[in-house]
Design a protein around this motif. Structure first.
Motif, PDB file in Angstrom:
ATOM      1  N   ILE A 276       0.851  -1.192   0.000  1.00 28.63           N
ATOM      2  CA  ILE A 276       0.000   0.000   0.000  1.00 28.63           C
ATOM      3  C   ILE A 276       0.882   1.236   0.000  1.00 28.63           C
ATOM      4  O   ILE A 276       1.791   1.363   0.827  1.00 28.63           O
ATOM      5  CB  ILE A 276      -0.928   0.032   1.228  1.00 28.63           C
ATOM      6  CG1 ILE A 276      -1.918  -1.146   1.191  1.00 28.63           C
ATOM      7  CG2 ILE A 276      -1.684   1.354   1.293  1.00 28.63           C
ATOM      8  CD1 ILE A 276      -2.785  -1.267   2.439  1.00 28.63           C
ATOM      9  N   ASP A 277       0.625   2.137  -0.932  1.00 24.36           N
ATOM     10  CA  ASP A 277       1.282   3.441  -0.954  1.00 24.36           C
ATOM     11  C   ASP A 277       0.204   4.476  -0.642  1.00 24.36           C
ATOM     12  O   ASP A 277      -0.776   4.594  -1.377  1.00 24.36           O
ATOM     13  CB  ASP A 277       1.908   3.732  -2.320  1.00 24.36           C
ATOM     14  CG  ASP A 277       2.576   5.098  -2.346  1.00 24.36           C
ATOM     15  OD1 ASP A 277       3.760   5.185  -1.982  1.00 24.36           O
ATOM     16  OD2 ASP A 277       1.893   6.075  -2.722  1.00 24.36           O
ATOM     17  N   ASP A 278       0.371   5.206   0.470  1.00 30.32           N
ATOM     18  CA  ASP A 278      -0.675   6.145   0.881  1.00 30.32           C
ATOM     19  C   ASP A 278      -0.256   7.602   0.774  1.00 30.32           C
ATOM     20  O   ASP A 278      -0.799   8.472   1.459  1.00 30.32           O
ATOM     21  CB  ASP A 278      -1.153   5.831   2.303  1.00 30.32           C
ATOM     22  CG  ASP A 278      -0.048   5.965   3.353  1.00 30.32           C
ATOM     23  OD1 ASP A 278       1.096   6.289   2.974  1.00 30.32           O
ATOM     24  OD2 ASP A 278      -0.329   5.745   4.547  1.00 30.32           O
ATOM     25  N   SER A 279       0.719   7.870  -0.088  1.00 30.15           N
ATOM     26  CA  SER A 279       1.137   9.261  -0.291  1.00 30.15           C
ATOM     27  C   SER A 279       0.006  10.063  -0.934  1.00 30.15           C
ATOM     28  O   SER A 279      -0.548   9.647  -1.952  1.00 30.15           O
ATOM     29  CB  SER A 279       2.374   9.321  -1.191  1.00 30.15           C
ATOM     30  OG  SER A 279       2.660  10.664  -1.531  1.00 30.15           O
ATOM     31  N   PRO A 280      -0.364  11.214  -0.358  1.00 32.12           N
ATOM     32  CA  PRO A 280      -1.442  12.025  -0.944  1.00 32.12           C
ATOM     33  C   PRO A 280      -0.996  12.823  -2.167  1.00 32.12           C
ATOM     34  O   PRO A 280      -1.819  13.355  -2.897  1.00 32.12           O
ATOM     35  CB  PRO A 280      -1.836  12.959   0.200  1.00 32.12           C
ATOM     36  CG  PRO A 280      -0.565  13.128   0.983  1.00 32.12           C
ATOM     37  CD  PRO A 280       0.146  11.802   0.894  1.00 32.12           C
ATOM     38  N   GLU A 281       0.328  12.902  -2.386  1.00 30.36           N
ATOM     39  CA  GLU A 281       0.868  13.660  -3.519  1.00 30.36           C
ATOM     40  C   GLU A 281       1.489  12.683  -4.515  1.00 30.36           C
ATOM     41  O   GLU A 281       2.671  12.380  -4.459  1.00 30.36           O
ATOM     42  CB  GLU A 281       1.911  14.676  -3.036  1.00 30.36           C
ATOM     43  CG  GLU A 281       1.361  15.742  -2.116  1.00 30.36           C
ATOM     44  CD  GLU A 281       0.341  16.635  -2.825  1.00 30.36           C
ATOM     45  OE1 GLU A 281       0.501  16.888  -4.040  1.00 30.36           O
ATOM     46  OE2 GLU A 281      -0.617  17.065  -2.164  1.00 30.36           O
ATOM     47  N   THR A 282       0.673  12.181  -5.415  1.00 25.55           N
ATOM     48  CA  THR A 282       1.124  11.160  -6.360  1.00 25.55           C
ATOM     49  C   THR A 282       0.678  11.513  -7.763  1.00 25.55           C
ATOM     50  O   THR A 282      -0.466  11.922  -7.973  1.00 25.55           O
ATOM     51  CB  THR A 282       0.544   9.782  -5.969  1.00 25.55           C
ATOM     52  OG1 THR A 282       1.123   9.368  -4.732  1.00 25.55           O
ATOM     53  CG2 THR A 282       0.845   8.732  -7.020  1.00 25.55           C
ATOM     54  N   ASP A 283       1.592  11.362  -8.725  1.00 24.19           N
ATOM     55  CA  ASP A 283       1.212  11.525 -10.124  1.00 24.19           C
ATOM     56  C   ASP A 283       1.423  10.197 -10.841  1.00 24.19           C
ATOM     57  O   ASP A 283       1.910   9.228 -10.264  1.00 24.19           O
ATOM     58  CB  ASP A 283       1.983  12.669 -10.798  1.00 24.19           C
ATOM     59  CG  ASP A 283       3.500  12.457 -10.799  1.00 24.19           C
ATOM     60  OD1 ASP A 283       3.942  11.310 -10.582  1.00 24.19           O
ATOM     61  OD2 ASP A 283       4.238  13.430 -11.036  1.00 24.19           O
TER      62      ASP A 283
END
Length: 441
Positions: A276-283
């Motif tokens: 799981i990657d929960d970074s809110p800043e993702t492109d």
């Protein structure tokens, strides 16, 4: 400037733009490849920049120089480059590459004419066809003219069918729901499936359950959550597995028996290969880089993205219309599914019109028509206004689009207290006749 001078200028400008704004590499790789660079240092610098971007590492002059590219060359690339012009630089590099290829092709024409003239029966038409083919190949870059024999593709199809027979007839990746798998065959490698619904009907919970099911079979699942933290997703998964109310956890009213059930559920998923990657800043570039990195260790069997609308636009798309930004994301996810050879599931919001109308339709997908266009399949989670209090609460997986299969509605149970979906018993299905139960063996 002559052709070679123009080529060098464009290539250096593109390298400079990539260093100034690494997100432009995603734009560039969609237009050019390292084979389009004429200058060896530029070609090497581009390869390093792409490799660093794919690995999720910083793209800097220092990192490029440490790879063997001359420092003076790297510094020179940044002098006149403008990051916002990266797409224009990339198009110039590609265009000039084709011009050089055309020039190289024409240089071989005279010797071919001489060879044809030496034949006993020269054929000018055949010679002309060969020349045209060489020019078209130069413009297309060579690789795009490569074909595959239908027999080879037939063998690949037979291989997939043989594997499906071993899985008792199912062609795609199992969702964990018999009713869904039997109706549409599951989720398919290389395809983008979009799941949409109104708020509060379990989109995220459905994605978690599918990923957890895939991981429970010893496979690798990857989820990008831009809305909820990894801890929140894990908590929701524990409640679903242990059949414990989320509200009970939030209110703190958990007794020792309930906690023991949650511990058992945690033990059950602890060894799952579920990332799981929960970074809110993702492109889309970051999503692609993380997936490529994980794929170097082991094949990825499913990717889920929560939500399409929360994925940031890359640098070159930040000033564009919202519809174009969403289009960049959906096209990127579609390409990712093909690159990884696995299903990609993306969740989508619905637009404001959906609040005023009843059954969801494709035009209710939020923000961009590209969501519908780029998706191989679109599922809506639907709920009817009035359901029988005797039956288990249910929703409908409405397969509104399915490019390679059937569409229609699949009834499935939904327990909002524990945020869990499940297959329905025959007696809970709509239009079920209870009188037939006595005949069920």
């Amino acid at each position: 400037m002559n052709l070679q001078e123009r080529s060098i200028d464009a290539e250096r400008s593109l390298i400079g733009a990539a260093i100034l704004d690494p997100s432009t590499i995603d734009v560039a790789t969609g237009i050019v490849s390292d084979a389009d660079f004429s200058e060896p240092d530029a070609r090497a610098a581009f390869r390093v920049a792409v490799a660093l971007r794919d690995a999720g590492e910083a793209v800097t002059i220092d990192r490029i120089v440490r790879s063997g590219v001359p420092a003076a060359f790297a510094a020179k690339c940044c002098h006149h480059a403008v990051a916002s012009s990266a797409a224009a630089y990339a198009r110039d590099v590609r265009c000039l590459s084709m011009m050089r290829a055309i020039l190289a092709a024409t240089r071989s024409f005279s010797s071919r004419v001489e060879a044809e003239a030496a034949e006993a029966m020269p054929d000018p038409s055949r010679l002309a066809d060969w020349m045209v083919a060489r020019l078209e190949q130069a413009v297309a870059g060579g690789s795009s003219l490569t074909t595959g024999l239908v027999g080879d593709y037939a063998d690949q199809a037979l291989h997939d069918i043989a594997e499906a027979i071993q899985r008792q007839g199912q062609m795609g990746q199992s969702t964990g729901f018999v009713s869904v798998d039997e109706t549409i065959g599951g989720l398919f490698a290389g395809e983008l499936t979009t799941i949409a619904a109104r708020p509060g009907i379990g989109k995220t919970s459905l994605a978690i359950q599918i990923c957890r099911h895939v991981a429970s079979k010893g496979k690798r699942a990857v989820m990008f959550s831009l809305e909820m933290t990894g801890k929140e997703l894990a908590q929701r998964s524990l409640c679903s597995s242990a059949e414990v109310s989320n509200q009970m956890l939030r209110s703190g009213s958990v007794d020792s028996n309930t906690f023991a059930k949650l511990q058992d559920a945690a033990d059950g998923i602890r060894d799952f290969d579920f990332h799981i990657d929960d970074s809110p800043e993702t492109d889309i570039g970051r999503i692609r880089a993380i997936c490529k990195m994980l794929a170097t260790e082991r094949h990825i069997d499913i990717v889920a993205v929560v939500y399409i609308g929360l994925v940031n636009p890359s640098g070159s798309f930040r000033s564009r219309k919202r519809t174009e930004q969403v289009g960049e994301v959906t096209k990127g996810l579609k390409a990712l599914a093909k690159t990884l050879d696995c299903p990609v599931v993306a969740l989508s919001q619905v637009n404001r019109e959906a609040a005023k109308e009843g059954w969801l339709r494709l035009h209710h997908l939020s923000e961009s028509s590209s969501i519908e266009n780029d998706s191989n399949a679109v599922w809506f989670i639907q709920r009817k206004a009035a359901e029988s209090p005797v039956l288990m609460p249910k929703v409908y997986i409405d397969v509104a689009k399915n490019r390679n299969g059937q569409t229609g509605q699949i009834q499935i149970g939904w327990d909002p207290d524990i945020t869990r979906f499940r297959d329905l018993e025959a007696r809970d299905l709509e239009n079920h006749e209870p009188a037939f139960d006595e005949w069920s063996g």
